[in-house]
Write a protein that holds these residues in place. Structure first.
Motif, PDB file in Angstrom:
ATOM      1  N   UNK A  94       4.862   5.487  -6.510  1.00  0.00           N
ATOM      2  CA  UNK A  94       3.706   6.381  -6.639  1.00  0.00           C
ATOM      3  C   UNK A  94       2.844   6.321  -5.380  1.00  0.00           C
ATOM      4  N   UNK A  95       2.632   5.109  -4.866  1.00  0.00           N
ATOM      5  CA  UNK A  95       1.807   4.950  -3.669  1.00  0.00           C
ATOM      6  C   UNK A  95       2.497   5.520  -2.432  1.00  0.00           C
ATOM      7  N   UNK A  96       3.813   5.479  -2.405  1.00  0.00           N
ATOM      8  CA  UNK A  96       4.546   6.038  -1.269  1.00  0.00           C
ATOM      9  C   UNK A  96       4.409   7.555  -1.180  1.00  0.00           C
ATOM     10  N   UNK A  97       3.996   8.162  -2.258  1.00  0.00           N
ATOM     11  CA  UNK A  97       3.819   9.617  -2.286  1.00  0.00           C
ATOM     12  C   UNK A  97       2.429  10.060  -1.849  1.00  0.00           C
ATOM     13  N   UNK A  98       1.530   9.074  -1.592  1.00  0.00           N
ATOM     14  CA  UNK A  98       0.183   9.432  -1.144  1.00  0.00           C
ATOM     15  C   UNK A  98       0.263  10.145   0.213  1.00  0.00           C
ATOM     16  N   UNK A  99      -0.434  11.236   0.336  1.00  0.00           N
ATOM     17  CA  UNK A  99      -0.370  12.042   1.563  1.00  0.00           C
ATOM     18  C   UNK A  99      -1.049  11.361   2.754  1.00  0.00           C
ATOM     19  N   UNK A 100      -2.090  10.557   2.489  1.00  0.00           N
ATOM     20  CA  UNK A 100      -2.834   9.937   3.592  1.00  0.00           C
ATOM     21  C   UNK A 100      -2.328   8.540   3.927  1.00  0.00           C
ATOM     22  N   UNK A 101      -1.106   8.234   3.548  1.00  0.00           N
ATOM     23  CA  UNK A 101      -0.528   6.920   3.806  1.00  0.00           C
ATOM     24  C   UNK A 101      -0.185   6.771   5.288  1.00  0.00           C
ATOM     25  N   UNK A 102      -0.674   5.686   5.920  1.00  0.00           N
ATOM     26  CA  UNK A 102      -0.360   5.490   7.334  1.00  0.00           C
ATOM     27  C   UNK A 102       0.968   4.764   7.498  1.00  0.00           C
ATOM     28  N   UNK A 103       1.419   4.650   8.744  1.00  0.00           N
ATOM     29  CA  UNK A 103       2.744   4.095   9.025  1.00  0.00           C
ATOM     30  C   UNK A 103       2.878   2.647   8.582  1.00  0.00           C
ATOM     31  N   UNK A 104       1.832   1.831   8.807  1.00  0.00           N
ATOM     32  CA  UNK A 104       1.893   0.425   8.437  1.00  0.00           C
ATOM     33  C   UNK A 104       2.024   0.263   6.920  1.00  0.00           C
ATOM     34  N   UNK A 105       1.225   1.011   6.189  1.00  0.00           N
ATOM     35  CA  UNK A 105       1.274   0.942   4.731  1.00  0.00           C
ATOM     36  C   UNK A 105       2.625   1.428   4.212  1.00  0.00           C
ATOM     37  N   UNK A 106       3.152   2.486   4.826  1.00  0.00           N
ATOM     38  CA  UNK A 106       4.440   3.045   4.424  1.00  0.00           C
ATOM     39  C   UNK A 106       5.552   2.007   4.605  1.00  0.00           C
ATOM     40  N   UNK A 107       5.575   1.352   5.759  1.00  0.00           N
ATOM     41  CA  UNK A 107       6.596   0.345   6.023  1.00  0.00           C
ATOM     42  C   UNK A 107       6.442  -0.862   5.087  1.00  0.00           C
ATOM     43  N   UNK A 108       5.191  -1.259   4.873  1.00  0.00           N
ATOM     44  CA  UNK A 108       4.931  -2.397   3.996  1.00  0.00           C
ATOM     45  C   UNK A 108       5.383  -2.126   2.570  1.00  0.00           C
ATOM     46  N   UNK A 109       5.069  -0.944   2.076  1.00  0.00           N
ATOM     47  CA  UNK A 109       5.460  -0.578   0.713  1.00  0.00           C
ATOM     48  C   UNK A 109       6.971  -0.470   0.576  1.00  0.00           C
ATOM     49  N   UNK A 110       7.624   0.047   1.608  1.00  0.00           N
ATOM     50  CA  UNK A 110       9.085   0.141   1.564  1.00  0.00           C
ATOM     51  C   UNK A 110       9.727  -1.246   1.540  1.00  0.00           C
ATOM     52  N   UNK A 111       9.148  -2.170   2.296  1.00  0.00           N
ATOM     53  CA  UNK A 111       9.645  -3.543   2.268  1.00  0.00           C
ATOM     54  C   UNK A 111       9.494  -4.140   0.866  1.00  0.00           C
ATOM     55  N   UNK A 112       8.345  -3.889   0.266  1.00  0.00           N
ATOM     56  CA  UNK A 112       8.086  -4.399  -1.086  1.00  0.00           C
ATOM     57  C   UNK A 112       9.033  -3.764  -2.102  1.00  0.00           C
ATOM     58  N   UNK A 113       9.341  -2.513  -1.898  1.00  0.00           N
ATOM     59  CA  UNK A 113      10.272  -1.816  -2.788  1.00  0.00           C
ATOM     60  C   UNK A 113      11.643  -2.500  -2.757  1.00  0.00           C
ATOM     61  N   UNK A 114      12.102  -2.830  -1.564  1.00  0.00           N
ATOM     62  CA  UNK A 114      13.387  -3.520  -1.423  1.00  0.00           C
ATOM     63  C   UNK A 114      13.338  -4.908  -2.062  1.00  0.00           C
ATOM     64  N   UNK A 115      12.228  -5.600  -1.865  1.00  0.00           N
ATOM     65  CA  UNK A 115      12.082  -6.950  -2.397  1.00  0.00           C
ATOM     66  C   UNK A 115      12.108  -6.961  -3.923  1.00  0.00           C
ATOM     67  N   UNK A 116      11.380  -6.046  -4.518  1.00  0.00           N
ATOM     68  CA  UNK A 116      11.325  -5.999  -5.983  1.00  0.00           C
ATOM     69  C   UNK A 116      12.622  -5.470  -6.580  1.00  0.00           C
ATOM     70  N   UNK A 117      13.317  -4.600  -5.868  1.00  0.00           N
ATOM     71  CA  UNK A 117      14.618  -4.123  -6.331  1.00  0.00           C
ATOM     72  C   UNK A 117      15.605  -5.285  -6.390  1.00  0.00           C
TER      73      UNK A 117
END
Length: 204
Positions: A94-117
């Motif tokens: 849900x947070x990855x779909x935020x339009x105002x997400x910056x590059x650092x947050x995007x990369x961090x969330x993607x890392x967390x997505x992989x970790x939790x998967x």
């Protein structure tokens, strides 16, 4: 995946599932007391574990009141951690779909997505093992899954950011910690009451 069971061991626990519960918590303990007493032990074993969180989490599952001691509560705690990880992934997406997400947050969330998967997969393996009374690698697997929360949190901290998953990471860490302590207690109790060759071996 290869599983080897002692007939005696398996028969004992199929016929007497309450054995561990009576040994661990006392024959006169009420259903509510079992959860509270287990959480008290967990809080003593792990200084990072919150007693109230433990009780609230386990009591939210009705089956915890009839669980067969440490073994039953171990299954429940692992399932709670797995459900929490699944819910956290939904939050991340849900947070990855935020339009105002910056590059650092995007990369961090993607890392967390992989970790939790990966954590969900590890916990699924752990649940399969404990359901078969296989404790051999449980502490390793649960600890590995637990690292998803700390690694995710550290990823944002290292970049000087406030983690948008602070609550989720904290809850998941606590649930894994509960599962880790309870399954260690269950494993320790088995070793005290059975010969090594009577305990199921997990080869996978």
């Amino acid at each position: 995946m290869k599983q080897v069971f002692s007939f005696f061991f398996l028969s004992l626990f199929l016929l007497h599932p309450i054995f561990i519960q009576e040994s661990a918590c006392g024959e006169d303990a009420s259903a509510d007391d079992i959860v509270k007493e287990t959480c008290e032990i967990c809080a003593q074993k792990s200084p990072l574990l919150n007693y109230e969180f433990c009780v609230t989490s386990l009591e939210a599952v009705p089956e915890s009141k009839t669980a067969a001691g440490f073994h039953g509560l171990g299954i429940i705690s692992l399932e709670l951690a797995q459900t929490n990880a699944t819910d956290t992934i939904l939050v991340i997406k849900e947070q990855l779909n935020y339009k105002d997400l910056d590059a650092y947050a995007f990369l961090g969330l993607n890392d967390c997505l992989d970790l939790y998967t990966d954590a969900i997969s590890t916990l699924a393996k752990s649940i399969e093992a404990i359901r078969s009374y296989n404790y051999v690698n449980l502490n390793i697997w649960i600890s590995a899954a637990m690292e998803a929360s700390t690694t995710c949190e550290d990823g944002f901290r290292e970049k000087g950011r406030v983690s948008p998953l602070k609550k989720q990471n904290s809850n998941f860490f606590q649930l894994c910690d509960i599962a880790l302590v309870i399954t260690k207690l269950a494993s320790s109790l088995l070793l005290k009451t059975h010969e090594p060759d009577e305990i199921a071996v997990y080869d996978g």
